[in-house]
Structure formats: structure tokens, C-alpha cells
Design a protein around this motif. Structure first.
Motif, mmCIF file in Angstrom:
data_model
loop_
_atom_site.group_PDB
_atom_site.id
_atom_site.type_symbol
_atom_site.label_atom_id
_atom_site.label_comp_id
_atom_site.label_asym_id
_atom_site.label_seq_id
_atom_site.Cartn_x
_atom_site.Cartn_y
_atom_site.Cartn_z
ATOM 1 N N ASP A 116 47.941 74.739 27.635
ATOM 2 C CA ASP A 116 48.633 73.783 27.035
ATOM 3 C C ASP A 116 48.241 72.071 27.279
ATOM 4 O O ASP A 116 48.680 71.206 26.520
ATOM 5 C CB ASP A 116 50.353 73.909 27.060
ATOM 6 C CG ASP A 116 50.597 73.862 28.462
ATOM 7 O OD1 ASP A 116 49.869 74.320 29.531
ATOM 8 O OD2 ASP A 116 51.662 73.140 28.738
ATOM 9 N N HIS B 20 46.374 75.250 22.300
ATOM 10 C CA HIS B 20 47.237 74.978 23.215
ATOM 11 C C HIS B 20 48.994 75.538 23.040
ATOM 12 O O HIS B 20 49.579 75.362 23.924
ATOM 13 C CB HIS B 20 47.848 73.478 22.818
ATOM 14 C CG HIS B 20 46.393 72.435 23.043
ATOM 15 N ND1 HIS B 20 45.698 72.501 24.066
ATOM 16 C CD2 HIS B 20 45.763 71.803 21.890
ATOM 17 C CE1 HIS B 20 44.692 71.682 24.031
ATOM 18 N NE2 HIS B 20 44.553 71.344 22.516
ATOM 19 N N PRO C 166 45.962 69.149 27.514
ATOM 20 C CA PRO C 166 44.849 68.918 26.855
ATOM 21 C C PRO C 166 43.613 68.551 27.901
ATOM 22 O O PRO C 166 42.538 68.881 27.687
ATOM 23 C CB PRO C 166 45.155 67.522 25.727
ATOM 24 C CG PRO C 166 46.515 67.808 25.374
ATOM 25 C CD PRO C 166 47.113 68.531 26.735
#
Length: 249
Positions: free
Chosen positions: A134, A158, A136
Motif C-alpha cells: 500500500d 496498492h 508507494p
């Protein structure tokens, strides 16, 4: 079993389970290996220079070699000792000299076995990897590690929903999944949805493996601890993909 060894083994259990599951490629078989190893330790005292965890690793390694697992999991050209050394040193972060003592080989031989195993590892297992993460920035770091290991990246998801969608579209050869996806869902649930449709080996990543490896519920066979380096990922990938191929054969 001495009090100090007993108490230490209780704390060591999650890591012993992780090591045994990585060796066997299976939660049930790995946990059975740990249970039998603990019974063998019941009459022992803590060895000089060992911690309870190292003594548990030694018991698991010895039993794995004796119980016939060796032939079943002899895949991709690595010997049992090489696999044990790789997992102890990279996954469990055991110093080379202690890993040599645990597996019963001289330190110099352990270094040579490790070097040969790493060379074989780089040649034997390449696959496409779906990353479920999740955060980035962390996802990009993991993507670079995956590429450094010689794999392809099937996609980065994500959220739980994105992971299921991408997996159906790309049919990856391996899933590398974070457990906690924050507001985006749950990595374990995402994998459960994916694997209900098709079989694929999975490696979970977590900063707290001891919270996951309790032995109380169905749990992953392959767990690596954040942060990890390319070799740790390469070894875990080798074990996961090779075990899946062995079970499918």
C-alpha cells in the motif's frame, strides 16, 4: 529441559516455524518438523555458545536431513546443506560461522557452499511477480529488488481489490504481499481471493513476523522480514517457486 532453554524456546518458536516452513514449503509439514524437534530437545541443556533459537535451528536442520525430506525437496540443483545455509544466513540472519555449526560443516566449507549456492540461485529461478504493497515508496523499492533478482514485475497493487484484479489479468508466477494494506484492505484476504481461482506461490512481507507465526491459524509458508535485501528475496523466491513446482510434479 532446563528452565532457561525452555523459556528461550518459547520466544524462539515463531522464527523456528518460519525456518521449518521455508525448508519444507508447507505450514503443516514445517510445524510438524518443529514439534518433533522440540520433543528431541526435551532432554537437552543449552549448548555452550548457542542461544535457544540456534539450538532449535540445529534440531530442525538435523531432523530435516534425517527424515527423508531431503530427497523430496532436492530441487534446482542445491544440496540440503546449501538450502539450509542460505535460509539460515539470509532469511534468519544467522552469522556464517554459527550457520556452519548449526548445519555441521566447517566454516570454510560453509563459505564455499554458500558461494556456490548463490551462483546457482541466480541462474535457476526467474518468474513474474505481483507486488501487493500500500505504500508507494516501499512498493517502488520492492520493485527494484525484484528486478535486481532477475524477475519481471507483473504489476503493483496498492489495495486488496486492485490485487485481485491484477492477479486475474496477469496470472503471476509469484505474489509478494504486504499483510497490512491500511485503508486498502488486507493482504492475506487478497491472497485468499486470488488463490481460490488459481494456484500461485506467495511470500508475505512484514516487520513483525512473530505476530503472524503463532501456529494458531492457517498461516503463510513463506514470510520475510522488512526491511530485506535482494539476496533474502532471491532465496525466498527460490524456495517458494521451487516448492510449488515440486508439489505440482
Amino acid at each position: 529441559m532446563s528452565e532457561s532453554l525452555r523459556d528461550g524456546l518459547i520466544r524462539a518458536l515463531p522464527y523456528g516455524r518460519r525456518y521449518a516452513r521455508a525448508l519444507t514449503g508447507s505450514q503443516p509439514e514445517g510445524d510438524l518438523l518443529v514439534a518433533e524437534s522440540l520433543r528431541g530437545l526435551s532432554a537437552q541443556r543449552l549448548k555452550e555458545g548457542f542461544t535457544p533459537l540456534y539450538q532449535l535451528y540445529e534440531a530442525i536442520s538435523g531432523l530435516f536431513s534425517r527424515k527423508g525430506f531431503a530427497a523430496e525437496y532436492d530441487v534446482a540443483g542445491l544440496s540440503v546443506t546449501q538450502r539450509q545455509l542460505l535460509l539460515l544466513i539470509t532469511l534468519e540472519e544467522v552469522p556464517v560461522e554459527m550457520a556452519a555449526r548449526i548445519t555441521g560443516v566447517p566454516p570454510k566449507q560453509a563459505e564455499l557452499e554458500l558461494e556456490d549456492a548463490q551462483g546457482r540461485l541466480r541462474k535457476n529461478v526467474q518468474t513474474s511477480v505481483l507486488i501487493i504493497e500500500d505504500e508507494p515508496i516501499i512498493a517502488m523499492d520492492i520493485e527494484q529488488l525484484v528486478l535486481q533478482c532477475g524477475h519481471q514485475v507483473a504489476g503493483i497493487a496498492h489495495t486488496q481489490a486492485d490485487a485481485v484484479k491484477l492477479a486475474k489479468e496477469t496470472k503471476p508466477g509469484l505474489i509478494l504481499a504486504d499483510i497490512n494494506l491500511g485503508p486498502g484492505g488486507d493482504g492475506i484476504q487478497a491472497v485468499a481471493e486470488i488463490t481460490s481461482s488459481f494456484n500461485v506461490p506467495v511470500i508475505y512481507v512484514t516487520a513483525y513476523p512473530e505476530r503472524l507465526l503463532t501456529g494458531e491459524t492457517m498461516e503463510p509458508s513463506f514470510v520475510i522480514t522488512k526491511p530485506f535485501d535482494p539476496l533474502t528475496l532471491a532465496v525466498a523466491t527460490y524456495q517458494a517457486v521451487s516448492s510449488a513446482r515440486t508439489q505440482a510434479a
